[in-house]
Motif scaffolding. Structure first.
Motif, PDB file in Angstrom:
ATOM      1  N   SER A 292       0.843  -1.202   0.000  1.00 15.76           N
ATOM      2  CA  SER A 292       0.000   0.000   0.000  1.00 15.76           C
ATOM      3  C   SER A 292       0.879   1.254   0.000  1.00 15.76           C
ATOM      4  O   SER A 292       0.575   2.241  -0.678  1.00 15.76           O
ATOM      5  CB  SER A 292      -0.916   0.022   1.226  1.00 15.76           C
ATOM      6  OG  SER A 292      -1.696  -1.140   1.230  1.00 15.76           O
TER       7      SER A 292
ATOM      8  N   GLU B  35      -5.849  -0.439  -5.082  1.00 18.38           N
ATOM      9  CA  GLU B  35      -5.468  -1.073  -3.823  1.00 18.38           C
ATOM     10  C   GLU B  35      -6.309  -2.344  -3.644  1.00 18.38           C
ATOM     11  O   GLU B  35      -7.500  -2.345  -3.944  1.00 18.38           O
ATOM     12  CB  GLU B  35      -5.759  -0.046  -2.712  1.00 18.38           C
ATOM     13  CG  GLU B  35      -5.714  -0.549  -1.314  1.00 18.38           C
ATOM     14  CD  GLU B  35      -4.297  -0.648  -0.757  1.00 18.38           C
ATOM     15  OE1 GLU B  35      -3.347  -0.838  -1.538  1.00 18.38           O
ATOM     16  OE2 GLU B  35      -4.156  -0.540   0.466  1.00 18.38           O
ATOM     17  N   GLU B  36      -5.713  -3.427  -3.174  1.00 13.81           N
ATOM     18  CA  GLU B  36      -6.392  -4.717  -2.990  1.00 13.81           C
ATOM     19  C   GLU B  36      -7.196  -5.098  -4.232  1.00 13.81           C
ATOM     20  O   GLU B  36      -8.412  -5.235  -4.211  1.00 13.81           O
ATOM     21  CB  GLU B  36      -7.270  -4.705  -1.730  1.00 13.81           C
ATOM     22  CG  GLU B  36      -6.473  -4.666  -0.437  1.00 13.81           C
ATOM     23  CD  GLU B  36      -5.478  -5.829  -0.246  1.00 13.81           C
ATOM     24  OE1 GLU B  36      -5.597  -6.848  -0.954  1.00 13.81           O
ATOM     25  OE2 GLU B  36      -4.564  -5.691   0.571  1.00 13.81           O
TER      26      GLU B  36
HETATM   27 MG   LIG Z   1      -1.928  -2.895   2.171  1.00 13.05          MG
END
Ligand SMILES: [Mg+2]
Ligand SMILES: Nc1ncnc2c1ncn2[C@@H]1O[C@H](COP(=O)(O)OP(=O)(O)OP(=O)(O)O)[C@@H](O)[C@H]1O
Length: 516
Positions: free
Chosen positions: A46, A141-142
């Motif tokens: 991240s 993200e993810e």
């Molecule tokens: Mg992360």
């Protein structure tokens, strides 16, 4: 972007402290348009992603003179975006870098001296809302929390004046509803025909918890105490075994049988199976083994067909697979019959033919898909009439799970689609007994239709049922008799089909015929 990494003065190690894997990810993102930085928890994914957006905008400005470009930094929903990125940007980005705005437009604008580019902080709950937007770069993200369609919707928006090759960066742990498609592109490197030209632009950087010197030793030690699948996903960042995986019992070493000549070899016991062989010494007429076929129908999506058999020792074997798209029901039926032959092209005795229930509802002109399949397949009694497969999803998945767990189901190595997709299925978050829909579930669906329609709801293993049968029988002699009867019945269930009683008649079996 095509600027060579070594020529970039804005080297990431000047802006963030050294983490070699992050630097490698950055360099690869300059060479490849679609980067995935994925794997274990705490590797620094991240962190990398928000700084990727910053560097990316700086590079556009410095090397391509593109000012005020926009990149999107997105999460599947706003609370997670706030948690994982916005709060960190607030704490981490120095004032001199630019300005964070959390008013009506949520974004971070780089200072003029860095080109004035903007990082749009967005969620992906409805990616179609970006239909008329343009992004010079996309960071998600993810990524595995998103469906494949979201990725394609975002790809469509990747364009910016002056930017020849807009870039994409994803960061993610394994698992989640998008695990299968992410693994398909970045790990297995399997691309549909229309994406072949892009294949070389996909690059995967594996994150490990040990990569990140900023993690405390305690955190690393804590990861080691997690239960099996969590440890494999979060400590090792493994893509074959991960949290939320449905078929966590499935392993190739246990369930995938290899061909040795005409025989399939069970990897666990070494037992051999001749699916289509008339006689081996004094063993069974394998040609007599109960056989059945299952089909998950699709036209735009692939249709997947499996051939199954039950061996005399009770093992169920999925021994052939055909995955095909863009064929009509009639072509499909013809192809299935053509393939239901042994290596010397003699017809196999197929007892039952289960097809996805939607094929009985979907129409093409006058007749349903099922009717068209039947018209061709059953011509001259050469194949059994199609039956609608049971669509009890939960029951079906549970049965497959139990068959794998009890080592009652072997899959031949040539059933590649099933072998690669089965371990990628994840539990549905809303109904954990079910598998979440996935773009690669056609082969598992076909196997589920085949096994569940043939055997019905979950059965307990023979050992458990035998133990139940003698549960209240105290006398040892009586126990032995009850057990003997039980096993006799079990043997009968797995008897070969008597010659001449083949469902639907059809071509005759002739002695001395075999092959796979
Ligand atoms: Mg992360
Ligand atoms: N290069 C770096 N410099 C300073 N701190 C870093 C660096 N990389 C990561 N960190 C810090 O290490 C911690 C873990 O990093 P991060 O949250 O990015 O990991 P992750 O891989 O996204 O973890 P998860 O899998 O849990 O999402 C965070 O506190 C982050 O700020």
């Amino acid at each position: 972007m095509s600027a060579p990494a070594q020529s970039i003065e804005l080297s990431p190690d000047k802006l963030f402290a050294r983490n070699d894997r992050q630097i490698e990810a950055w360099k690869q993102s300059l060479r490849h348009r679609f980067l995935l930085y994925g794997g274990a928890a705490g590797g620094g994914k991240s962190f990398f992603l928000r700084w990727w957006c910053v560097f990316y905008l700086m590079v556009l400005f410095k090397f391509f003179q593109v000012r005020k470009a926009q990149v999107i930094l997105a999460c599947e929903d706003y609370p997670t975006l706030k948690d994982r990125q916005i709060s960190r940007i607030q704490a981490e980005f120095p004032k001199s870098l630019g300005n964070l705005c959390l008013g009506e437009t949520r974004d971070f604008t780089l200072a003029d001296k860095y080109g004035g580019g903007r990082i749009l902080l967005r969620n992906l709950d409805d990616p179609s809302k970006y239909l008329s937007s343009e992004f010079a770069g996309v960071a998600v993200e993810e990524l595995t929390r998103n469906q494949e369609q979201t990725f394609h919707d975002l790809r469509l928006r990747m364009r910016w004046p002056g930017v020849q090759r807009p870039g994409f960066a994803g960061a993610t742990n394994p698992g989640g509803k998008g695990h299968a498609w992410v693994k398909k592109y970045w790990i297995d490197r399997k691309f549909p025909a229309e994406m072949q030209a892009l294949a070389k632009e996909f690059f995967f950087v594996q994150a490990k918890a040990a990569d990140n010197p900023f993690l405390t030793q305690n955190y690393y030690e804590d990861l080691k105490t997690l239960p099996g699948p969590m440890q494999s996903a979060y400590l090792e960042g493994r893509w074959d075994l991960f949290v939320g995986q449905y078929f966590d019992v499935f392993t190739a070493a246990r369930h995938v049988a290899k061909w040795r000549g005409d025989e399939l070899v069970c990897p666990r016991t070494g037992s051999t199976y001749r699916i289509n062989h008339s006689r081996v010494g004094d063993k069974w007429f394998a040609e007599n083994w109960p056989k059945w076929v299952s089909l998950d129908w699709g036209f735009k999506d692939p249709s997947v067909v499996h051939w199954h058999a039950t061996a005399p020792d009770g093992k169920h074997i999925t021994y052939r697979e055909w995955a095909v798209d863009g064929v009509t029901p009639r072509m499909l039926a013809e192809g299935i019959v053509e393939r239901s032959v042994d290596s010397e092209r003699r017809a196999e005795r197929i007892q039952q033919f289960f097809i996805s229930p939607d094929a009985f509802a979907d129409r093409e002109g006058q007749s349903t898909i099922a009717e068209q399949l039947r018209d061709v397949a059953c011509r001259g009694n050469r194949f059994p009439s199609p039956a609608a497969a049971s669509d009890d999803r939960v029951g079906g998945w549970m049965l497959l799970y139990q068959l794998l767990q009890g080592d009652e189901w072997l899959i031949a190595e040539n059933c590649e689609t099933l072998i690669s997709s089965l371990p990628t299925l994840v539990r549905d978050e809303k109904n954990v007994e079910d598998c979440a829909d996935s773009s690669v579930d056609h082969a598992p669906d076909s196997a589920r239709y085949g096994m569940y329609s043939r055997f019905g709801p979950v059965r307990q293993s023979a050992e458990v049922r035998a133990a139940k049968a003698v549960e209240h029988v105290k006398d040892p002699t009586e126990r032995a008799i009850v057990l003997e009867k039980f096993h006799e019945q079990e043997r009968k269930k797995n008897q070969p089909v008597p010659l001449g009683s083949r469902h639907g008649g059809g071509r005759r079996w002739r002695p001395g015929q075999g092959g796979k």
